[in-house]
Design a protein around this motif. Structure first.
Motif, short mmCIF file in Angstrom:
data_model
loop_
_atom_site.label_atom_id
_atom_site.label_comp_id
_atom_site.label_asym_id
_atom_site.label_seq_id
_atom_site.Cartn_x
_atom_site.Cartn_y
_atom_site.Cartn_z
N ALA A 117 25.92 -29.17 1.20
CA ALA A 117 27.00 -30.05 1.77
C ALA A 117 26.44 -31.38 2.52
O ALA A 117 27.34 -32.36 2.31
CB ALA A 117 27.85 -29.09 2.35
N ASN A 118 25.50 -31.25 2.63
CA ASN A 118 24.96 -32.49 3.54
C ASN A 118 24.17 -33.22 2.44
O ASN A 118 22.90 -32.72 1.90
CB ASN A 118 23.78 -31.99 4.75
CG ASN A 118 23.36 -33.05 5.52
OD1 ASN A 118 23.39 -34.40 5.00
ND2 ASN A 118 23.21 -32.81 6.61
N PRO A 119 24.39 -34.55 2.31
CA PRO A 119 23.89 -35.32 1.26
C PRO A 119 22.53 -35.59 1.48
O PRO A 119 21.60 -35.86 0.59
CB PRO A 119 24.66 -36.52 1.50
CG PRO A 119 26.14 -36.10 1.97
CD PRO A 119 25.83 -35.24 3.00
N LEU A 120 21.98 -35.37 2.63
CA LEU A 120 20.69 -35.67 3.22
C LEU A 120 19.59 -34.62 2.37
O LEU A 120 18.70 -34.84 2.06
CB LEU A 120 20.51 -35.20 4.80
CG LEU A 120 19.06 -35.49 5.28
CD1 LEU A 120 18.24 -36.83 5.02
CD2 LEU A 120 18.87 -35.06 6.66
N TYR A 121 20.16 -33.42 1.95
CA TYR A 121 19.65 -32.18 1.49
C TYR A 121 20.00 -31.86 0.02
O TYR A 121 19.02 -31.22 -0.60
CB TYR A 121 19.81 -31.08 2.16
CG TYR A 121 19.38 -30.96 3.96
CD1 TYR A 121 18.08 -31.60 4.08
CD2 TYR A 121 20.25 -30.63 4.60
CE1 TYR A 121 17.77 -31.56 5.46
CE2 TYR A 121 20.16 -30.72 6.00
CZ TYR A 121 18.87 -31.05 6.46
OH TYR A 121 18.35 -31.24 7.66
N PRO A 130 19.29 -21.39 0.60
CA PRO A 130 19.86 -19.85 0.89
C PRO A 130 21.23 -19.72 0.57
O PRO A 130 21.63 -18.68 0.05
CB PRO A 130 19.65 -19.96 2.47
CG PRO A 130 18.57 -20.82 2.53
CD PRO A 130 18.44 -21.73 1.81
N SER A 131 22.08 -20.78 0.66
CA SER A 131 23.46 -20.63 0.14
C SER A 131 23.73 -20.47 -1.20
O SER A 131 24.90 -19.84 -1.66
CB SER A 131 24.36 -22.12 0.60
OG SER A 131 23.85 -23.07 -0.35
N PHE A 133 14.35 -22.83 3.62
CA PHE A 133 15.27 -22.54 4.82
C PHE A 133 15.45 -24.09 5.45
O PHE A 133 14.58 -24.17 6.27
CB PHE A 133 14.46 -21.58 5.66
CG PHE A 133 15.08 -21.23 7.04
CD1 PHE A 133 16.40 -21.56 6.97
CD2 PHE A 133 14.58 -20.93 8.24
CE1 PHE A 133 17.05 -21.23 8.19
CE2 PHE A 133 15.17 -20.57 9.30
CZ PHE A 133 16.48 -20.60 9.17
N VAL A 134 16.50 -24.74 5.05
CA VAL A 134 16.54 -25.95 5.75
C VAL A 134 17.65 -26.16 6.91
O VAL A 134 17.42 -26.85 7.62
CB VAL A 134 17.21 -26.87 4.71
CG1 VAL A 134 18.69 -26.65 4.01
CG2 VAL A 134 16.97 -28.37 4.93
N ASP A 135 18.49 -25.11 7.03
CA ASP A 135 19.49 -24.92 8.13
C ASP A 135 19.05 -24.31 9.19
O ASP A 135 19.30 -23.04 9.35
CB ASP A 135 20.88 -24.51 7.63
CG ASP A 135 21.36 -25.03 6.22
OD1 ASP A 135 21.60 -26.46 6.32
OD2 ASP A 135 21.71 -24.62 5.25
N ARG A 136 18.13 -24.80 9.90
CA ARG A 136 17.39 -24.37 11.10
C ARG A 136 17.87 -24.41 12.40
O ARG A 136 17.45 -23.65 13.46
CB ARG A 136 16.04 -24.96 10.94
CG ARG A 136 15.14 -24.67 9.88
CD ARG A 136 13.87 -25.21 9.89
NE ARG A 136 12.89 -24.82 8.78
CZ ARG A 136 11.82 -24.39 8.65
NH1 ARG A 136 10.99 -24.29 9.80
NH2 ARG A 136 11.19 -24.27 7.51
N PHE A 178 9.46 -29.00 6.04
CA PHE A 178 10.64 -28.77 6.82
C PHE A 178 10.25 -28.66 8.43
O PHE A 178 10.93 -28.60 9.41
CB PHE A 178 11.34 -27.54 6.50
CG PHE A 178 11.90 -27.22 4.96
CD1 PHE A 178 13.14 -27.91 4.83
CD2 PHE A 178 11.10 -26.55 4.15
CE1 PHE A 178 13.57 -27.79 3.48
CE2 PHE A 178 11.44 -26.67 3.11
CZ PHE A 178 12.58 -27.14 2.48
N ASP A 179 8.80 -28.74 8.46
CA ASP A 179 8.19 -28.66 10.09
C ASP A 179 7.18 -29.53 9.89
O ASP A 179 6.00 -29.12 9.85
CB ASP A 179 7.94 -27.11 10.00
CG ASP A 179 7.25 -26.87 11.51
OD1 ASP A 179 7.31 -27.84 12.28
OD2 ASP A 179 7.05 -25.63 11.64
#
Length: 296
Positions: free
Chosen positions: A125-129, A162-163, A188-191, A223-224
């Motif tokens: 949902a976030n255009p960044l991802y 994950p979604s 796992f992007v929604d941290r 992601f890190d």
């Protein structure tokens, strides 16, 4: 340290077209402008100095979608020439929603080292991802053509968030004779929330209930960016706990993760995290699973 690396990318900008490198952007995975240079097998092996790389699996590098088979042709030529067998396995690119999907799969299958297909599925949902802006797993033509993988004994590299894992688990159960390999430990992007962690954990465990699904522990540095062994540790151990040592494998994701880590630093971090595992478990995670799952 001896490893079989089941997730690397190569590209030759002089002879091939990669749209994302023609106009590189900065995103959550880093600054692609720093990747706009040739990255060939010799470059990878030079980066791997100090790590004994036994075998490699090349995963599609988002080559020109107008001619995805050209990437496979190029890689097979390397394997039969200067690569002396490497890359030992090729995971090719294909758009399974396209009208020519069947012909593209047949063309890929003609090359000896082709083992599977990856089509990036990441929607967010976030255009960044968001990668693709389209839910391919909901597309009737895509799902119909997915069934063609079985005809060619091809695996499917599953790159998603994950979604999307519930849909992917249903797909894996429907195509139980096809080998699925989750890329980058499920991305796992929604941290930033408990809900995000639970979505990743529960989604990974749902995928792990499907015996035909394995996972690559890779891409964690995307992601890190300021990672440490301790910041990697919970994701590595939770992934292994979900899939077991027989369906998990470490990978480098080079040269993308090269933006934030050296080749040796990544592999040594993995080794440190599973330092108290048994010799057979380490052999599975670092070598044997990749050989078995990708048939190399």
């Amino acid at each position: 340290m001896q490893v079989v690396d089941p997730h690397i990318h190569l590209w030759d900008l002089k002879t091939h077209h990669y749209p994302w490198l023609a106009n590189p952007q900065t995103s959550f995975v880093g600054d692609a402008r720093e990747l706009k240079h040739d990255y060939l097998l010799g470059d990878l092996l030079k980066d791997a100095e100090g790590i004994e790389v036994l075998k490699l699996v090349h995963v599609d590098a988002n080559h020109d979608p107008a001619d995805p088979v050209e990437e496979t042709r190029w890689l097979q030529g390397i394997a039969e020439g200067v690569g002396r067998g490497m890359p030992n396995g090729i995971v090719a690119g294909a758009d399974l929603s396209a009208d020519n999907a069947e012909a593209v799969l047949e063309a890929h299958a003609a090359f000896a080292n082709t083992r599977g297909i990856r089509q990036i599925l990441n929607v967010h949902a976030n255009p960044l991802y968001d990668y693709v802006g389209r839910h391919y797993m909901h597309d009737a033509a895509w799902r119909r053509n997915f069934g063609l993988l079985k005809r060619h004994a091809m695996s499917f590299d599953l790159q998603l968030y994950p979604s999307q894992m519930s849909d992917a688990a249903a797909l894996a159960r429907e195509h139980h004779e096809t080998q699925f390999i989750v890329n980058h430990a499920g991305m796992f992007v929604d941290r930033s929330s408990v809900q995000g962690y639970r979505a990743w954990r529960d989604g990974m465990r749902a995928l792990a209930t499907c015996e035909n699904v394995a996972v690559k522990i890779s891409g964690l540095a995307m992601f890190d960016h300021a990672w440490t062994v301790e910041s990697f540790r919970p994701y590595v151990l939770e992934t292994i706990d979900a899939f077991g040592c027989e369906r998990a494998m470490f990978a480098s994701n080079f040269p993308v993760d090269r933006l934030f880590a050296s080749y040796g630093a990544l592999w040594n971090a993995y080794a440190s995290i599973v330092g108290d595992a048994s010799a057979s478990e380490k052999d599975a995670l670092f070598r044997r699973n990749a050989e078995r799952i990708y048939r190399i």
